[in-house]
Motif scaffolding. Structure first.
Motif, PDB file in Angstrom:
ATOM      1  N   CYS A  86      48.360  51.144  45.220  1.00 29.84           N
ATOM      2  CA  CYS A  86      48.149  52.293  46.178  1.00 29.84           C
ATOM      3  C   CYS A  86      48.939  53.394  46.336  1.00 29.84           C
ATOM      4  N   LEU A 121      42.793  41.723  41.967  1.00 29.68           N
ATOM      5  CA  LEU A 121      43.226  43.006  41.365  1.00 29.68           C
ATOM      6  C   LEU A 121      42.416  43.612  40.513  1.00 29.68           C
ATOM      7  N   ALA A 154      45.869  51.393  51.832  1.00 28.93           N
ATOM      8  CA  ALA A 154      45.293  49.952  51.790  1.00 28.93           C
ATOM      9  C   ALA A 154      44.742  49.587  53.291  1.00 28.93           C
ATOM     10  N   VAL A 172      40.932  46.401  42.543  1.00 28.72           N
ATOM     11  CA  VAL A 172      41.792  47.313  42.920  1.00 28.72           C
ATOM     12  C   VAL A 172      42.025  48.233  41.740  1.00 28.72           C
ATOM     13  N   GLU A 173      42.112  47.755  40.363  1.00 26.09           N
ATOM     14  CA  GLU A 173      42.205  48.704  39.240  1.00 26.09           C
ATOM     15  C   GLU A 173      41.178  49.415  39.062  1.00 26.09           C
ATOM     16  N   THR A 178      48.283  39.352  45.998  1.00 25.91           N
ATOM     17  CA  THR A 178      47.429  40.285  45.611  1.00 25.91           C
ATOM     18  C   THR A 178      47.687  41.501  46.499  1.00 25.91           C
ATOM     19  N   PHE A 209      40.942  45.243  51.640  1.00 31.47           N
ATOM     20  CA  PHE A 209      41.183  43.781  51.331  1.00 31.47           C
ATOM     21  C   PHE A 209      41.001  42.653  52.346  1.00 31.47           C
ATOM     22  N   MET A 264      48.512  45.132  45.308  1.00 31.25           N
ATOM     23  CA  MET A 264      47.508  46.247  45.751  1.00 31.25           C
ATOM     24  C   MET A 264      48.362  47.432  46.292  1.00 31.25           C
TER      25      MET A 264
END
Length: 291
Positions: free
Chosen positions: A136, A88, A143, A91-92, A128, A105, A132
């Motif tokens: 998104c 994460l 994703a 992702v952030e 996760t 991912f 995610m």
């Protein structure tokens, strides 16, 4: 080798993967050289460029300059950018950049590799993925989830086609729209490709399925042929077949070579609309990137 000569009904999405090609190199590729190379690839006309990753620089030091590389890219073409994330935190970071369309991912169906690759269990990684997907949605990203070790694994973890189908279903239920069945270590065969892909496409007709295959040079063409005969419409590859996953094995098994994919599709009459002059320039610059 037999070759289909008719054009395919569906458009083929070619995903060029310089990130996967570079990530295992021991010598750091200078940021300016990465930018030069990626900018040429962006002009070729691929659907997507897997350009970098937001992961721990300790795990993948070659990708520690992804943010600087992104700042130097010429995004005037229609090619979309994909960045790999492993947790994460990644992702952030990635969702902050409007230039990035896809977050990829690696979701392994091998428990051993999921721990080795992302330092998390399969169950934790499924959570996760769910988080995610939520991020998104909020940030207008898409994703792409890689069903890693999708053709088997070198660790002795149980593998069969039912396990592949089970985890594909779990991802679809979470809301994943794009799944790429990933070989990772080169254990795919034409028989496995034909056994796995068509049933997934039939079972989940609204999901975009792709293939991310690794191969020795001797086996590339037979895997490419099997992939497209199995109905693949999304193919990952890398120029000259460079690359491999440094988290999976000590001896890297390279990617499918993009030039082999292009050659095969040209023989089938598929219109790719690629700028082969820019491709030739990228091939020349690759000698400085990969040595």
């Amino acid at each position: 080798m037999s070759t289909r000569t008719e054009s395919f009904n569906n458009p083929i999405k070619l995903i060029e993967c310089p990130r996967d090609a570079m990530q295992g190199l021991h010598d750091f590729v200078p940021t300016a050289l990465k930018i030069e190379y990626l900018n040429l690839l962006l002009q070729v006309g691929f659907d997507t460029l897997d350009f970098g990753s937001f992961v721990s620089p300790k795990a993948i030091p070659q990708m520690r300059d992804t943010e600087e590389v992104l700042a130097g890219l010429d995004l005037s073409s229609e090619t979309k950018l994909l960045a790999i994330v492993a947790n994460l935190k990644g992702v952030e970071k990635a969702i902050k950049y409007k230039e990035i369309t896809y977050l990829g991912f690696p979701f392994s169906i091998s428990e051993t590799f999921q721990q080795r690759n992302t330092n998390a269990s399969i169950a934790q990684s499924l959570n996760t993925v769910e988080e995610m997907l939520n991020l998104c949605d909020k940030h207008n990203k898409e994703a792409v989830v890689y069903l890693s070790m999708g053709f088997g694994n070198p660790y002795g973890d149980e593998w069969n086609t039912d396990i592949v189908s089970h985890w594909a279903n779990e991802l679809v239920q979470k809301g994943v729209k794009i799944i790429s069945v990933a070989d990772t270590v080169g254990v795919s065969t034409p028989e496995k490709i034909i056994e796995i892909l068509p049933p997934l496409v039939q079972q989940f007709p609204n999901i975009e399925f792709g293939l991310h295959l690794h191969s020795t040079p001797q086996q590339r063409l037979e895997k490419i042929e099997a992939a497209f005969n199995a109905g693949c419409t999304r193919m990952d590859s890398a120029l000259k077949g460079f690359g491999g996953c440094p988290m999976a094995a000590d001896d890297l098994t390279g990617n499918i070579a993009t030039e082999d994919v292009i050659s095969y599709l040209n023989l089938t009459g598929t219109q790719l609309n690629l700028d082969m002059e820019k491709w030739g320039e990228a091939m020349m610059v690759s000698a400085r990137v990969f040595g």
